[in-house]
Design a protein around this motif. Structure first.
Motif, PDB file in Angstrom:
ATOM      1  N   PRO A 169       0.664  -1.509   0.015  1.00  0.00           N
ATOM      2  CA  PRO A 169       0.055  -0.165  -0.271  1.00  0.00           C
ATOM      3  C   PRO A 169       1.040   1.566   0.093  1.00  0.00           C
ATOM      4  O   PRO A 169       0.256   2.348  -0.464  1.00  0.00           O
ATOM      5  N   PHE A 170       2.243   1.084   0.588  1.00  0.00           N
ATOM      6  CA  PHE A 170       2.954   2.669   0.954  1.00  0.00           C
ATOM      7  C   PHE A 170       3.052   3.039  -1.118  1.00  0.00           C
ATOM      8  O   PHE A 170       3.276   4.672  -0.785  1.00  0.00           O
ATOM      9  N   PHE A 171       3.216   2.255  -1.687  1.00  0.00           N
ATOM     10  CA  PHE A 171       2.931   2.549  -3.248  1.00  0.00           C
ATOM     11  C   PHE A 171       2.170   2.535  -3.984  1.00  0.00           C
ATOM     12  O   PHE A 171       1.999   2.939  -4.850  1.00  0.00           O
ATOM     13  N   THR A 172       0.760   1.691  -3.661  1.00  0.00           N
ATOM     14  CA  THR A 172      -0.357   2.573  -3.979  1.00  0.00           C
ATOM     15  C   THR A 172      -1.303   3.282  -4.210  1.00  0.00           C
ATOM     16  O   THR A 172      -2.051   3.642  -4.848  1.00  0.00           O
ATOM     17  N   THR A 173      -0.863   3.649  -2.827  1.00  0.00           N
ATOM     18  CA  THR A 173      -2.070   4.867  -1.584  1.00  0.00           C
ATOM     19  C   THR A 173      -1.329   5.895  -1.065  1.00  0.00           C
ATOM     20  O   THR A 173      -0.652   5.903  -0.149  1.00  0.00           O
ATOM     21  N   PRO A 174      -1.054   6.983  -1.936  1.00  0.00           N
ATOM     22  CA  PRO A 174      -0.398   8.360  -1.866  1.00  0.00           C
ATOM     23  C   PRO A 174      -1.270   8.685  -0.259  1.00  0.00           C
ATOM     24  O   PRO A 174      -2.559   8.159  -0.280  1.00  0.00           O
ATOM     25  N   SER A 175      -0.123   8.529   0.699  1.00  0.00           N
ATOM     26  CA  SER A 175      -0.129   9.721   2.063  1.00  0.00           C
ATOM     27  C   SER A 175       0.205  11.130   1.996  1.00  0.00           C
ATOM     28  O   SER A 175       1.023  11.055   1.916  1.00  0.00           O
ATOM     29  N   HIS A 176      -0.438  12.073   3.076  1.00  0.00           N
ATOM     30  CA  HIS A 176      -0.068  13.036   3.878  1.00  0.00           C
ATOM     31  C   HIS A 176       1.338  12.252   5.177  1.00  0.00           C
ATOM     32  O   HIS A 176       2.290  13.273   5.471  1.00  0.00           O
ATOM     33  N   GLU A 177       0.701  11.872   5.093  1.00  0.00           N
ATOM     34  CA  GLU A 177       1.642  11.044   6.677  1.00  0.00           C
ATOM     35  C   GLU A 177       2.370   9.508   6.280  1.00  0.00           C
ATOM     36  O   GLU A 177       1.887   9.147   7.049  1.00  0.00           O
ATOM     37  N   PRO A 178       3.235   9.798   5.168  1.00  0.00           N
ATOM     38  CA  PRO A 178       3.865   7.863   5.324  1.00  0.00           C
ATOM     39  C   PRO A 178       4.524   7.568   6.054  1.00  0.00           C
ATOM     40  O   PRO A 178       4.706   8.627   7.479  1.00  0.00           O
ATOM     41  N   PRO A 179       4.449   6.401   6.168  1.00  0.00           N
ATOM     42  CA  PRO A 179       5.207   5.624   7.017  1.00  0.00           C
ATOM     43  C   PRO A 179       6.707   5.536   6.664  1.00  0.00           C
ATOM     44  O   PRO A 179       6.749   6.192   5.742  1.00  0.00           O
ATOM     45  N   THR A 180       7.621   5.637   8.142  1.00  0.00           N
ATOM     46  CA  THR A 180       9.861   6.083   7.782  1.00  0.00           C
ATOM     47  C   THR A 180       9.506   5.160   7.578  1.00  0.00           C
ATOM     48  O   THR A 180      10.716   4.734   7.214  1.00  0.00           O
ATOM     49  N   THR A 181       9.194   3.122   7.896  1.00  0.00           N
ATOM     50  CA  THR A 181       9.512   2.133   7.471  1.00  0.00           C
ATOM     51  C   THR A 181       8.662   1.898   6.833  1.00  0.00           C
ATOM     52  O   THR A 181       7.492   1.927   7.247  1.00  0.00           O
ATOM     53  N   ILE A 182       8.766   0.730   5.954  1.00  0.00           N
ATOM     54  CA  ILE A 182       7.795  -0.605   5.786  1.00  0.00           C
ATOM     55  C   ILE A 182       8.357  -2.024   6.109  1.00  0.00           C
ATOM     56  O   ILE A 182       9.064  -1.822   6.168  1.00  0.00           O
ATOM     57  N   GLY A 183       6.956  -2.948   6.201  1.00  0.00           N
ATOM     58  CA  GLY A 183       8.171  -3.839   6.691  1.00  0.00           C
ATOM     59  C   GLY A 183       7.597  -4.700   5.193  1.00  0.00           C
ATOM     60  O   GLY A 183       6.683  -4.503   3.881  1.00  0.00           O
ATOM     61  N   TYR A 184       8.411  -6.212   4.560  1.00  0.00           N
ATOM     62  CA  TYR A 184       8.590  -6.491   3.516  1.00  0.00           C
ATOM     63  C   TYR A 184       8.476  -7.928   3.855  1.00  0.00           C
ATOM     64  O   TYR A 184       9.845  -8.155   4.328  1.00  0.00           O
ATOM     65  N   LEU A 185       7.461  -9.008   3.799  1.00  0.00           N
ATOM     66  CA  LEU A 185       6.981 -10.868   3.702  1.00  0.00           C
ATOM     67  C   LEU A 185       7.464 -11.495   2.585  1.00  0.00           C
ATOM     68  O   LEU A 185       6.848 -12.174   2.170  1.00  0.00           O
ATOM     69  N   GLY A 186       7.186 -10.645   1.368  1.00  0.00           N
ATOM     70  CA  GLY A 186       6.816 -11.681   0.525  1.00  0.00           C
ATOM     71  C   GLY A 186       8.715 -12.283   0.342  1.00  0.00           C
ATOM     72  O   GLY A 186       9.376 -12.259   1.025  1.00  0.00           O
ATOM     73  N   PRO A 187       8.577 -12.852  -1.449  1.00  0.00           N
ATOM     74  CA  PRO A 187       9.489 -13.834  -1.685  1.00  0.00           C
ATOM     75  C   PRO A 187      10.508 -13.133  -1.841  1.00  0.00           C
ATOM     76  O   PRO A 187      11.010 -11.532  -2.263  1.00  0.00           O
ATOM     77  N   GLN A 188      11.647 -14.097  -2.087  1.00  0.00           N
ATOM     78  CA  GLN A 188      13.013 -13.375  -1.598  1.00  0.00           C
ATOM     79  C   GLN A 188      12.758 -12.993  -3.821  1.00  0.00           C
ATOM     80  O   GLN A 188      12.070 -13.106  -4.533  1.00  0.00           O
ATOM     81  N   SER A 189      14.025 -12.532  -3.993  1.00  0.00           N
ATOM     82  CA  SER A 189      14.563 -12.370  -5.693  1.00  0.00           C
ATOM     83  C   SER A 189      14.214 -13.207  -7.105  1.00  0.00           C
ATOM     84  O   SER A 189      14.830 -14.200  -6.118  1.00  0.00           O
ATOM     85  N   ALA A 190      13.443 -14.079  -7.254  1.00  0.00           N
ATOM     86  CA  ALA A 190      14.041 -14.841  -8.819  1.00  0.00           C
ATOM     87  C   ALA A 190      15.397 -14.324  -8.573  1.00  0.00           C
ATOM     88  O   ALA A 190      16.585 -13.295  -8.975  1.00  0.00           O
ATOM     89  N   THR A 191      16.121 -15.793  -9.664  1.00  0.00           N
ATOM     90  CA  THR A 191      18.436 -15.694 -10.103  1.00  0.00           C
ATOM     91  C   THR A 191      17.636 -14.853 -11.630  1.00  0.00           C
ATOM     92  O   THR A 191      16.913 -15.319 -12.873  1.00  0.00           O
ATOM     93  N   PRO A 192      19.026 -14.402 -11.709  1.00  0.00           N
ATOM     94  CA  PRO A 192      18.519 -13.258 -13.283  1.00  0.00           C
ATOM     95  C   PRO A 192      19.300 -14.354 -13.737  1.00  0.00           C
ATOM     96  O   PRO A 192      20.149 -15.352 -13.511  1.00  0.00           O
ATOM     97  N   PRO A 193      18.752 -14.599 -15.165  1.00  0.00           N
ATOM     98  CA  PRO A 193      19.103 -15.574 -16.280  1.00  0.00           C
ATOM     99  C   PRO A 193      20.461 -15.225 -16.322  1.00  0.00           C
ATOM    100  O   PRO A 193      21.559 -13.854 -16.036  1.00  0.00           O
TER     101      PRO A 193
END
Length: 185
Positions: free
Chosen positions: A101-125
């Motif tokens: 949501p930090f990237f999808t919804t603009p805010s006048h009071e944005p957080p100073t940090t966000i958590g990320y619990l998603g997958p790791q990056s895939a291996t590049p070719p």
């Protein structure tokens, strides 16, 4: 946790705050790299998404125009950045992080940090490094492998831009690679 900041106008343009380990000049450089493809008069509905790096920090970004945003009700360009050391970038899947949501919804009071619990990056070719070293550009790149690419090769150049395309792929561009004797600066 990822450090975050935004750049927009309220009573003039400014950063929402300075994340630790950065300064205004570095944030301005990263924002300029991110906005290079937008042009002087971008479509008001266009949202630019991707990541940029100066060879030290990776900044995942979105840039959009938000109507009625400033103190006088005027539209403002709104840049959202999540920052990480280049060495840690492989822990992040770019596409997954951009759904936060930090990237999808603009805010006048944005957080100073966000958590990320998603997958790791895939291996590049395997041929990605050679293509970037020779041509400084790859089209049709899998954005899920972008952060691992930067974690592995990002210190080789002081200018990186990964831009998401409408077809679900990404374009990767970099500047000249440093000679091995120059090392990372």
């Amino acid at each position: 946790m990822l450090a975050t900041t935004t750049y927009s106008a309220f009573r003039g343009y400014s950063w929402s705050h300075m994340p630790p380990g950065t300064d205004e000049a570095e944030l301005d450089l990263l924002r300029r790299l991110a906005s290079e493809e937008r042009g002087d008069f971008p479509d008001p509905t266009d949202i630019s998404r991707g990541l940029v790096s100066d060879g030290r920090i990776v900044a995942v970004y979105t840039i959009r125009t938000v109507a009625g945003w400033d103190s006088e009700g005027r539209a403002s360009e709104y840049t959202a950045l999540a920052l990480m050391p280049i060495e840690d970038a492989g822990l992040i899947d770019l596409a997954a992080l951009l759904s936060h949501p930090f990237f999808t919804t603009p805010s006048h009071e944005p957080p100073t940090t966000i958590g990320y619990l998603g997958p790791q990056s895939a291996t590049p070719p395997p041929d990605a490094a050679g293509r970037l070293l020779c041509r400084h550009r790859i089209d049709g790149f899998d954005p899920s492998a972008a952060c691992a690419l930067l974690a592995t090769y990002g210190k080789n150049s002081s200018k990186w831009a990964v831009r998401l395309c409408d077809d679900g792929t990404a374009t990767v561009e970099c500047g000249e690679w440093r000679k091995p004797s120059e090392g990372a600066k």
